[in-house]
Enzyme design. Structure first.
Site, PDB file in Angstrom:
ATOM      1  N   LYS A 204       0.833  -1.198   0.000  1.00 54.85           N
ATOM      2  CA  LYS A 204       0.000   0.000   0.000  1.00 54.85           C
ATOM      3  C   LYS A 204       0.871   1.254   0.000  1.00 54.85           C
ATOM      4  CE  LYS A 204      -3.493   2.055   3.029  1.00 54.85           C
ATOM      5  NZ  LYS A 204      -4.328   1.844   4.208  1.00 54.85           N
ATOM      6  N   GLU A 210      10.660  -4.632   4.434  1.00 52.68           N
ATOM      7  CA  GLU A 210      10.755  -6.048   4.039  1.00 52.68           C
ATOM      8  C   GLU A 210      10.402  -6.204   2.562  1.00 52.68           C
ATOM      9  OE1 GLU A 210       9.186  -4.895   6.713  1.00 52.68           O
ATOM     10  OE2 GLU A 210       9.330  -6.277   8.415  1.00 52.68           O
ATOM     11  N   GLY A 264      -4.733  -2.287   5.668  1.00 44.62           N
ATOM     12  CA  GLY A 264      -3.944  -3.393   5.120  1.00 44.62           C
ATOM     13  C   GLY A 264      -4.579  -4.753   5.368  1.00 44.62           C
ATOM     14  N   ARG A 265      -4.998  -4.994   6.613  1.00 47.37           N
ATOM     15  CA  ARG A 265      -5.535  -6.329   6.943  1.00 47.37           C
ATOM     16  C   ARG A 265      -6.961  -6.517   6.450  1.00 47.37           C
ATOM     17  NH1 ARG A 265      -4.466  -3.193  11.081  1.00 47.37           N
ATOM     18  NH2 ARG A 265      -6.020  -2.535  12.600  1.00 47.37           N
ATOM     19  N   GLU A 350      -4.322  -7.502  15.501  1.00 52.14           N
ATOM     20  CA  GLU A 350      -3.851  -6.157  15.140  1.00 52.14           C
ATOM     21  C   GLU A 350      -5.006  -5.162  15.294  1.00 52.14           C
ATOM     22  OE1 GLU A 350      -0.327  -5.021  12.202  1.00 52.14           O
ATOM     23  OE2 GLU A 350      -2.164  -5.395  11.091  1.00 52.14           O
ATOM     24  N   HIS A 381      -3.778 -34.454  17.547  1.00 50.88           N
ATOM     25  CA  HIS A 381      -2.603 -35.260  17.901  1.00 50.88           C
ATOM     26  C   HIS A 381      -1.467 -34.389  18.422  1.00 50.88           C
ATOM     27  CE1 HIS A 381      -4.212 -39.007  16.146  1.00 50.88           C
ATOM     28  NE2 HIS A 381      -4.945 -38.126  15.474  1.00 50.88           N
ATOM     29  N   LYS A 509       9.710  -1.024  14.472  1.00 49.71           N
ATOM     30  CA  LYS A 509      10.218  -0.556  13.166  1.00 49.71           C
ATOM     31  C   LYS A 509      11.229   0.568  13.364  1.00 49.71           C
ATOM     32  CE  LYS A 509       6.030  -0.953  10.365  1.00 49.71           C
ATOM     33  NZ  LYS A 509       5.096  -0.211   9.541  1.00 49.71           N
TER      34      LYS A 509
HETATM   35  C1  G6Q Z   1      -2.373  -4.074   8.258  1.00 52.75           C
HETATM   36  C2  G6Q Z   1      -1.135  -3.396   8.537  1.00 52.75           C
HETATM   37  C3  G6Q Z   1       0.098  -4.080   7.992  1.00 52.75           C
HETATM   38  C4  G6Q Z   1       0.414  -3.779   6.543  1.00 52.75           C
HETATM   39  C5  G6Q Z   1       1.843  -4.183   6.260  1.00 52.75           C
HETATM   40  C6  G6Q Z   1       2.241  -3.953   4.844  1.00 52.75           C
HETATM   41  O1  G6Q Z   1      -3.459  -3.683   8.579  1.00 52.75           O
HETATM   42  O2  G6Q Z   1      -1.246  -2.087   8.170  1.00 52.75           O
HETATM   43  O3  G6Q Z   1       0.085  -5.475   8.168  1.00 52.75           O
HETATM   44  O4  G6Q Z   1      -0.483  -4.445   5.702  1.00 52.75           O
HETATM   45  O5  G6Q Z   1       2.693  -3.486   7.129  1.00 52.75           O
HETATM   46  O6  G6Q Z   1       2.129  -2.615   4.505  1.00 52.75           O
HETATM   47  P1  G6Q Z   1       2.260  -2.135   3.017  1.00 52.75           P
HETATM   48  O7  G6Q Z   1       1.143  -2.733   2.232  1.00 52.75           O
HETATM   49  O8  G6Q Z   1       2.201  -0.647   3.050  1.00 52.75           O
HETATM   50  O9  G6Q Z   1       3.592  -2.636   2.509  1.00 52.75           O
END
Ligand code: G6Q
Length: 544
Positions: A204, A210, A264-265, A350, A381, A509
């Protein structure tokens, strides 16, 4: 004004009453308990009769939801109000799967044209790859799609891809690279042919360390194998940061956008689903959206007393707040939901892992539980021992399809027998009389029986929900995901917290950024506590 704590405390007398009456007794007294405490959303059945509830407890929970303003907050989300107050944003993911002609307004604008515009571009791109009209730089048909993203830009599509394996075109494969650990991309690229590999950089912000690190490695791999000029043909991006995508070398017609009102989630329904549209087909992705929309409709129209996400949320509040249970297990008897619990960990923890209210005051009651789980029967198990006989009570959601994709008797009947048995065992347990009778029938002598009885007792009275759906189709998967999203929403409303920010991920971070030059050996190892410095020096002494 009644405080949240006071509202939650109204549950206590109900808990005290039910503490005296185990579920076994509740079932014995009421032959209609299943009918009374089961509910449907379309063809999805929730049996919540194996919970420590009675009509009075449920009435108190529904009253709590009303007094906490769940319906008003739901209306505010639907209206596009900025319910994500700390980021001053609307929470608009329902627009992404909206069906029909009714406008969906966010910040005064009907967003449906934009949403459908991106979906149409995703469909066009996915179809062109599937047809072989869009190919790699050297003319090869794409066979492998590598989604590079993390968190919300990874977990949703990775989970859905596994869940919908029967719908995958066998000549297309999807891979998900998320971890900055170089092992992840190395192991993924091993065996892939660069000429037939397409990378989707899903971010996003297009700044996530990463993802940017993995994307740079993938870019270098393509440039080295096929030449710098091949990069454009082998990359696409899913992002709101168009400038950074262009700078990376991604062509404008390969960038699929979304909006700041999509968390994001909550973004699997957006351009973040592109890998699904390519590998499963856009029609399959679209069916996932339709199933989610059906659940949204149920959530916004069904009365609270017949509302599946509301009921599941209230049961969660019941156990978290009245009983103090701190974890919740999601145990799918559906192997393809093997990443569902991992997905829900982010969605729930989250969202509701918060300890201040919307107005910034410290909460004086527990909020989000720890979510965990693995598919049954494997868990049986492994960790079910603790669920049956451990000192913690763990409320469970069992998920199971009535029909499998495989015609492979006797597998599915065995799977179903196991899930029903687990829910039954947790509810009824095994009493001393039953254990003694069983061991006596086995011919054990009284002294041995006496010694074994405490070990073989099952306390029972352990709660579970069973969610049963006809088959794990794209539509039903969409409904299941949306069901849990809305459950999290309701719980957030009751706990008076912001389920849509995630400031708790920031500190680590920031510190990692500050530590990197020291870890790289470019800055002096100083300015930290003795533990961090000790570890840093130990690392520097050993690094290559
Ligand atoms: C979700 C968070 C988080 C996000 C990641 C990736 O709700 O905001 O998990 O999706 O940190 O972020 P980007 O899509 O910006 O790389």
């Amino acid at each position: 004004m009644t405080s949240r704590k006071q509202l939650l405390d109204t549950l206590n007398p109900h808990k005290a009453r039910l503490d005296l009456k185990p579920m076994r007794q509740l079932f014995a007294e009421d032959p209609d308990r299943f009918e009374r405490f089961s509910v449907r959303a379309g063809d999805l059945l929730l049996d919540y009769s194996k919970n420590r509830i009675d009509a009075g407890a449920m009435a108190a929970l529904f009253a709590l939801a009303r007094q906490a303003g769940v319906e008003e907050r739901r209306a505010a989300m639907v209206a596009g109000d900025h319910i994500n107050t700390t980021e001053d944003r609307a929470v608009g993911h329902m627009a992404l799967r909206h069906q029909g002609d009714r406008p969906v307004r966010i910040d005064g604008n009907n967003v449906m044209a934009e949403v459908r515009g991106v979906l149409a571009r995703m469909a066009g791109f996915a179809d062109a790859i599937r047809a072989g009209d869009v190919r790699g730089a050297t003319g090869g048909r794409f066979t492998d799609i590598v989604n590079i993203g993390i968190g919300g830009s990874d977990l949703g599509p990775a989970m859905v891809m596994l869940a919908l394996e029967p719908y995958r075109r066998t000549d297309l494969r999807a891979h998900y690279v998320s971890n900055v650990d170089g092992a992840h991309i190395t192991d993924t690229l091993k065996g892939l042919n660069p000429a037939t590999t397409l990378f989707i950089v899903a971010s996003k912000t297009f700044t996530t360390d990463e993802t940017m690190t993995n994307a740079a490695t993938a870019r270098a791999w393509i440039a080295e194998e096929l030449g710098e000029g091949a990069v454009t043909a082998h990359f696409a991006a899913l992002s709101t940061n168009l400038g950074a995508c262009a700078q990376f070398g991604i062509a404008a017609d390969r960038i699929f956008g979304f909006w700041d009102w999509v968390g994001g989630r909550y973004s699997v329904w957006s351009a973040i689903g592109l890998s699904l549209a390519i590998v499963l087909g856009f029609d399959v992705f679209d069916a996932v959206l339709k199933g989610a929309y059906e659940m949204d409709q149920h959530f916004v129209t069904a009365p609270l007393e017949a509302n599946v996400p509301v009921i599941m949320a209230l049961l969660g509040v019941w156990y978290r707040n009245a009983f103090g249970f701190s974890t919740h297990a999601v145990l799918p008897y559906d192997q393809r939901l093997s990443r569902f619990a991992a997905y829900l960990q982010q969605q729930d923890m989250e969202s509701n892992g918060k300890s201040v209210t919307l107005s910034g005051a410290a909460v004086d009651y527990p909020t989000g539980p720890i979510i965990w789980g693995e598919p049954g029967t494997n868990g049986q198990h492994a960790f079910y021992q603790l669920i049956h006989q451990g000192t913690d009570v763990i409320p469970v959601d069992f998920l199971v399809a009535a029909r499998p994709h495989e015609i492979l008797p006797p597998h599915h009947d065995k799977l179903v027998a196991n899930v029903l048995a687990q829910a039954e065992a947790l509810m009824r347990g095994k009493s001393e009389t039953e254990v003694v009778a069983e061991l006596t029938a086995q011919g054990l002598d009284p002294a041995r029986i006496k010694a074994l009885v405490p070990h073989k007792l099952f306390p029972g009275n352990r709660p579970s929900n069973v969610l049963m759906y006809p088959k794990l189709t794209p539509e039903r998967l969409g409904s299941l995901i949306a069901l849990y999203e809305q459950k999290v929403f309701v719980q957030g409303a009751i706990w008076d917290i912001n389920s849509y920010d995630q400031w708790g991920v920031e500190l680590g971070k920031q510190l990692a950024k500050a530590l990197l030059p020291k870890v790289e050996g470019h800055a002096p190892a100083e300015g930290h506590d003795s533990s961090t410095l000790g570890l840093l020096r130990a690392y520097l002494a050993q690094k290559d």
